[in-house]
Design a protein around this motif. Structure first.
Motif, PDB file in Angstrom:
ATOM      1  N   MET A 154       0.842  -1.198   0.000  1.00  0.00           N
ATOM      2  CA  MET A 154       0.000   0.000   0.000  1.00  0.00           C
ATOM      3  C   MET A 154       0.877   1.246   0.000  1.00  0.00           C
ATOM      4  O   MET A 154       1.810   1.362   0.773  1.00  0.00           O
ATOM      5  CB  MET A 154      -0.893  -0.014   1.248  1.00  0.00           C
ATOM      6  N   ASN A 155       0.577   2.152  -0.896  1.00  0.00           N
ATOM      7  CA  ASN A 155       1.327   3.385  -0.976  1.00  0.00           C
ATOM      8  C   ASN A 155       0.912   4.290   0.183  1.00  0.00           C
ATOM      9  O   ASN A 155      -0.222   4.741   0.275  1.00  0.00           O
ATOM     10  CB  ASN A 155       1.011   4.058  -2.323  1.00  0.00           C
ATOM     11  N   GLU A 156       1.898   4.549   1.094  1.00  0.00           N
ATOM     12  CA  GLU A 156       1.593   5.332   2.299  1.00  0.00           C
ATOM     13  C   GLU A 156       1.140   6.748   1.948  1.00  0.00           C
ATOM     14  O   GLU A 156       0.251   7.301   2.590  1.00  0.00           O
ATOM     15  CB  GLU A 156       2.832   5.367   3.191  1.00  0.00           C
ATOM     16  N   ASN A 157       1.761   7.321   0.921  1.00  0.00           N
ATOM     17  CA  ASN A 157       1.372   8.677   0.523  1.00  0.00           C
ATOM     18  C   ASN A 157      -0.075   8.715   0.030  1.00  0.00           C
ATOM     19  O   ASN A 157      -0.787   9.691   0.245  1.00  0.00           O
ATOM     20  CB  ASN A 157       2.295   9.203  -0.583  1.00  0.00           C
ATOM     21  N   TYR A 158      -0.483   7.652  -0.665  1.00  0.00           N
ATOM     22  CA  TYR A 158      -1.857   7.593  -1.174  1.00  0.00           C
ATOM     23  C   TYR A 158      -2.849   7.607  -0.006  1.00  0.00           C
ATOM     24  O   TYR A 158      -3.834   8.339  -0.026  1.00  0.00           O
ATOM     25  CB  TYR A 158      -2.042   6.324  -2.019  1.00  0.00           C
ATOM     26  N   LEU A 159      -2.544   6.807   1.037  1.00  0.00           N
ATOM     27  CA  LEU A 159      -3.436   6.767   2.198  1.00  0.00           C
ATOM     28  C   LEU A 159      -3.436   8.113   2.928  1.00  0.00           C
ATOM     29  O   LEU A 159      -4.481   8.597   3.367  1.00  0.00           O
ATOM     30  CB  LEU A 159      -3.031   5.646   3.149  1.00  0.00           C
ATOM     31  N   LYS A 160      -2.251   8.711   3.049  1.00  0.00           N
ATOM     32  CA  LYS A 160      -2.168  10.030   3.698  1.00  0.00           C
ATOM     33  C   LYS A 160      -3.039  11.036   2.956  1.00  0.00           C
ATOM     34  O   LYS A 160      -3.769  11.812   3.564  1.00  0.00           O
ATOM     35  CB  LYS A 160      -0.718  10.533   3.696  1.00  0.00           C
ATOM     36  N   GLU A 161      -2.919  11.016   1.635  1.00  0.00           N
ATOM     37  CA  GLU A 161      -3.722  11.946   0.821  1.00  0.00           C
ATOM     38  C   GLU A 161      -5.207  11.628   0.953  1.00  0.00           C
ATOM     39  O   GLU A 161      -6.043  12.529   1.032  1.00  0.00           O
ATOM     40  CB  GLU A 161      -3.304  11.854  -0.650  1.00  0.00           C
ATOM     41  N   PHE A 162      -5.537  10.345   0.977  1.00  0.00           N
ATOM     42  CA  PHE A 162      -6.933   9.938   1.178  1.00  0.00           C
ATOM     43  C   PHE A 162      -7.450  10.537   2.486  1.00  0.00           C
ATOM     44  O   PHE A 162      -8.517  11.147   2.533  1.00  0.00           O
ATOM     45  CB  PHE A 162      -7.029   8.407   1.212  1.00  0.00           C
ATOM     46  N   GLU A 163      -6.671  10.359   3.556  1.00  0.00           N
ATOM     47  CA  GLU A 163      -7.090  10.859   4.870  1.00  0.00           C
ATOM     48  C   GLU A 163      -7.206  12.373   4.874  1.00  0.00           C
ATOM     49  O   GLU A 163      -8.063  12.932   5.543  1.00  0.00           O
ATOM     50  CB  GLU A 163      -6.091  10.406   5.948  1.00  0.00           C
ATOM     51  N   ARG A 164      -6.344  13.029   4.106  1.00  0.00           N
ATOM     52  CA  ARG A 164      -6.397  14.490   4.046  1.00  0.00           C
ATOM     53  C   ARG A 164      -7.741  14.971   3.475  1.00  0.00           C
ATOM     54  O   ARG A 164      -8.243  16.025   3.849  1.00  0.00           O
ATOM     55  CB  ARG A 164      -5.217  15.016   3.210  1.00  0.00           C
ATOM     56  N   TRP A 165      -8.327  14.189   2.582  1.00  0.00           N
ATOM     57  CA  TRP A 165      -9.598  14.599   1.962  1.00  0.00           C
ATOM     58  C   TRP A 165     -10.823  14.180   2.766  1.00  0.00           C
ATOM     59  O   TRP A 165     -11.937  14.635   2.488  1.00  0.00           O
ATOM     60  CB  TRP A 165      -9.696  14.031   0.535  1.00  0.00           C
ATOM     61  N   THR A 166     -10.621  13.283   3.745  1.00  0.00           N
ATOM     62  CA  THR A 166     -11.768  12.943   4.583  1.00  0.00           C
ATOM     63  C   THR A 166     -12.066  14.140   5.486  1.00  0.00           C
ATOM     64  O   THR A 166     -11.197  14.967   5.733  1.00  0.00           O
ATOM     65  CB  THR A 166     -11.507  11.701   5.456  1.00  0.00           C
ATOM     66  N   SER A 167     -13.297  14.202   5.942  1.00  0.00           N
ATOM     67  CA  SER A 167     -13.703  15.374   6.711  1.00  0.00           C
ATOM     68  C   SER A 167     -14.617  14.962   7.845  1.00  0.00           C
ATOM     69  O   SER A 167     -15.235  13.905   7.799  1.00  0.00           O
ATOM     70  CB  SER A 167     -14.429  16.343   5.768  1.00  0.00           C
ATOM     71  N   GLY A 168     -14.698  15.801   8.885  1.00  0.00           N
ATOM     72  CA  GLY A 168     -15.613  15.524   9.980  1.00  0.00           C
ATOM     73  C   GLY A 168     -14.873  15.187  11.260  1.00  0.00           C
ATOM     74  O   GLY A 168     -13.644  15.292  11.331  1.00  0.00           O
ATOM     75  N   PRO A 169     -15.616  14.737  12.273  1.00  0.00           N
ATOM     76  CA  PRO A 169     -14.974  14.359  13.535  1.00  0.00           C
ATOM     77  C   PRO A 169     -14.005  13.200  13.310  1.00  0.00           C
ATOM     78  O   PRO A 169     -14.142  12.449  12.340  1.00  0.00           O
ATOM     79  CB  PRO A 169     -16.156  13.903  14.411  1.00  0.00           C
ATOM     80  N   PRO A 227     -10.812  -1.737  12.938  1.00  0.00           N
ATOM     81  CA  PRO A 227      -9.380  -1.570  13.217  1.00  0.00           C
ATOM     82  C   PRO A 227      -8.987  -0.102  13.155  1.00  0.00           C
ATOM     83  O   PRO A 227      -9.630   0.686  12.464  1.00  0.00           O
ATOM     84  CB  PRO A 227      -8.714  -2.362  12.090  1.00  0.00           C
ATOM     85  N   ARG A 228      -7.959   0.242  13.903  1.00  0.00           N
ATOM     86  CA  ARG A 228      -7.428   1.606  13.817  1.00  0.00           C
ATOM     87  C   ARG A 228      -6.519   1.671  12.605  1.00  0.00           C
ATOM     88  O   ARG A 228      -5.643   0.845  12.432  1.00  0.00           O
ATOM     89  CB  ARG A 228      -6.656   1.972  15.074  1.00  0.00           C
ATOM     90  N   VAL A 229      -6.751   2.662  11.777  1.00  0.00           N
ATOM     91  CA  VAL A 229      -5.985   2.782  10.533  1.00  0.00           C
ATOM     92  C   VAL A 229      -5.361   4.157  10.465  1.00  0.00           C
ATOM     93  O   VAL A 229      -5.960   5.142  10.845  1.00  0.00           O
ATOM     94  CB  VAL A 229      -6.912   2.596   9.308  1.00  0.00           C
ATOM     95  N   GLY A 230      -4.123   4.188  10.009  1.00  0.00           N
ATOM     96  CA  GLY A 230      -3.470   5.473   9.805  1.00  0.00           C
ATOM     97  C   GLY A 230      -2.348   5.266   8.830  1.00  0.00           C
ATOM     98  O   GLY A 230      -1.815   4.161   8.711  1.00  0.00           O
ATOM     99  N   ALA A 231      -1.974   6.338   8.137  1.00  0.00           N
ATOM    100  CA  ALA A 231      -0.908   6.210   7.150  1.00  0.00           C
ATOM    101  C   ALA A 231       0.371   5.707   7.801  1.00  0.00           C
ATOM    102  O   ALA A 231       1.168   5.012   7.194  1.00  0.00           O
ATOM    103  CB  ALA A 231      -0.672   7.552   6.477  1.00  0.00           C
ATOM    104  N   SER A 232       0.535   6.037   9.111  1.00  0.00           N
ATOM    105  CA  SER A 232       1.783   5.675   9.779  1.00  0.00           C
ATOM    106  C   SER A 232       1.872   4.173  10.070  1.00  0.00           C
ATOM    107  O   SER A 232       2.966   3.648  10.217  1.00  0.00           O
ATOM    108  CB  SER A 232       1.888   6.447  11.089  1.00  0.00           C
ATOM    109  N   ASN A 233       0.719   3.483  10.174  1.00  0.00           N
ATOM    110  CA  ASN A 233       0.813   2.045  10.468  1.00  0.00           C
ATOM    111  C   ASN A 233       0.306   1.162   9.331  1.00  0.00           C
ATOM    112  O   ASN A 233      -0.100   0.040   9.547  1.00  0.00           O
ATOM    113  CB  ASN A 233       0.100   1.712  11.791  1.00  0.00           C
ATOM    114  N   MET A 234       0.324   1.717   8.121  1.00  0.00           N
ATOM    115  CA  MET A 234      -0.051   0.897   6.969  1.00  0.00           C
ATOM    116  C   MET A 234       1.178   0.196   6.422  1.00  0.00           C
ATOM    117  O   MET A 234       2.286   0.692   6.508  1.00  0.00           O
ATOM    118  CB  MET A 234      -0.647   1.769   5.855  1.00  0.00           C
ATOM    119  N   ALA A 235       0.933  -0.970   5.835  1.00  0.00           N
ATOM    120  CA  ALA A 235       2.042  -1.698   5.211  1.00  0.00           C
ATOM    121  C   ALA A 235       2.472  -0.984   3.950  1.00  0.00           C
ATOM    122  O   ALA A 235       1.690  -0.295   3.346  1.00  0.00           O
ATOM    123  CB  ALA A 235       1.588  -3.096   4.867  1.00  0.00           C
TER     124      ALA A 235
END
Lengths: 238, 117
Positions: free
Chosen positions: A1-16, A230-238
């Motif tokens: 999994m591309n960590e940058n892709y997940l980071k960017e994905f998370e950047r576009w999510t919104s809300g609490p 599960p807890r997901v974050g760009a920092s703990n993705m494979a």
């Protein structure tokens, strides 16, 4: 999994946080399954840029439009903040520069009683002008920047509201600029712009329709995490 | 695939999405990626959809109370988000299934030349 892709994905999510975590968890699971099936490349190609992926995983959930009363209160709070700062800074500057706060207060009271202009110094006027300029910066630049990065300024945060796109993701800078075009409208046009929200099922003003954004009740935003997520974050993705 | 055919397939897939997804989930609980691949294989490729169509549809059905989601590991290291059908979803599936059969039979007659055939 591309960590940058997940980071960017998370950047576009919104809300609490709980909503953003729920969106990221479902997305990460999908990508993990694709990877296990040897289809990661075609899956990411199908998903497109991270913003499109965020749209796909956020869309479909009910977004509760913010009630007009809460929106107006939020706008008044944002409007009042620089005015309160302006009054506070100017008053403090007047007292400090005069060196004798008691005398300044008495003099201002006397001037007011005698219907004379208070004896403001040039320095106080300069500070007031500077603070007013800061206020304009706040309305034009500050609030635009905050809505772009966080989806809300202090007023909306206080009232539990947030700006999102019609799909429920974070707006682009361009979308925020368009929805804040109201700033350049004078009285009647601004009223017409707000009147749209009264009759629109999504409570969108005219400029918000143009920008494809809406203001939602943040605490009602779906999805919410469910047991076992599960807890997901760009920092703990494979 | 001929030019324009993909667009037609996409439009028809969207129209039948809710029925197809509910039918798959009715058989057993499913997770998103499983649904995506199963929709294609169970329909012999006639229903080809992307994540941008599937997940919003799942979320709409979840908010409508037709399906429910739960994270389950079932002995695996990483849990999956499974979607299961609810009683409301079963009723919805039955209504859609009836309507689909009525429509399909009508269309079949129409494509074969009309009522007299």
């Amino acid at each position: 999994m591309n960590e940058n892709y997940l980071k960017e994905f998370e950047r576009w999510t919104s809300g609490p946080k709980r909503r953003r975590e729920a969106l990221s968890a479902e997305f990460a699971e999908h990508v993990r399954e694709a990877e296990a099936a040897g289809e990661l490349g075609s899956t990411l190609e199908r998903l497109g840029p991270p913003r499109d992926a965020a749209k796909a995983f956020a869309a479909g959930h009910n977004l509760q439009p913010a009630p007009i009363g809460r929106r107006i209160t939020a706008a008044l709070v944002d409007f009042a903040i620089p005015i309160l700062v302006l009054l506070g800074v100017s008053a403090a500057a007047a007292l400090i520069l005069a060196g004798d706060p008691g005398r300044v207060l008495a003099q201002l009271a006397g001037d007011v009683a005698a219907e004379r202009d208070p004896d403001w110094t040039d320095a106080v006027q300069a500070i007031a002008a500077f603070t007013a300029a800061l206020g304009m910066m706040w309305w034009v630049v500050g609030l635009t920047f905050m809505e772009w990065r966080a989806g809300r300024g202090p007023g909306k945060a206080m009232m539990g509201l947030r700006v999102v796109t019609e799909e429920g993701i974070a707006p682009t800078f361009g979308q925020v600029v368009i929805r804040r075009l109201t700033l350049v409208f004078s009285g009647p046009l601004q009223l017409i712009d707000w009147a749209f929200a009264l009759f629109d099922p999504r409570r969108q003003r005219a400029v918000e329709k143009l920008a494809h954004t809406m203001v939602i009740q943040d605490d009602a935003a779906q999805p919410r995490p469910v047991a076992g997520m599960p807890r997901v974050g760009a920092s703990n993705m494979a | 695939m001929a030019p324009g055919e993909e667009g037609i397939q996409r439009e028809l897939s969207r129209g039948t999405m809710e029925l197809a997804v509910l039918a798959l989930i009715d058989a057993r609980k499913r997770y998103g990626y499983d649904l995506l691949t199963s929709l294609g294989s169970a329909s012999n490729g006639s229903i080809a959809i992307k994540e941008g169509t599937l997940y919003p549809a799942l979320h709409r059905m979840e908010d409508a109370g037709y399906i429910t989601a739960s994270w389950e590991a079932e002995g695996r290291a990483a849990p999956r988000k499974y979607y299961s059908i609810t009683d409301g979803g079963k009723a919805r599936l039955e209504a859609l299934r009836t309507e689909w059969r009525r429509l399909a039979s009508g269309m079949e007659r129409l494509l074969n030349g009309g009522a007299e055939s």
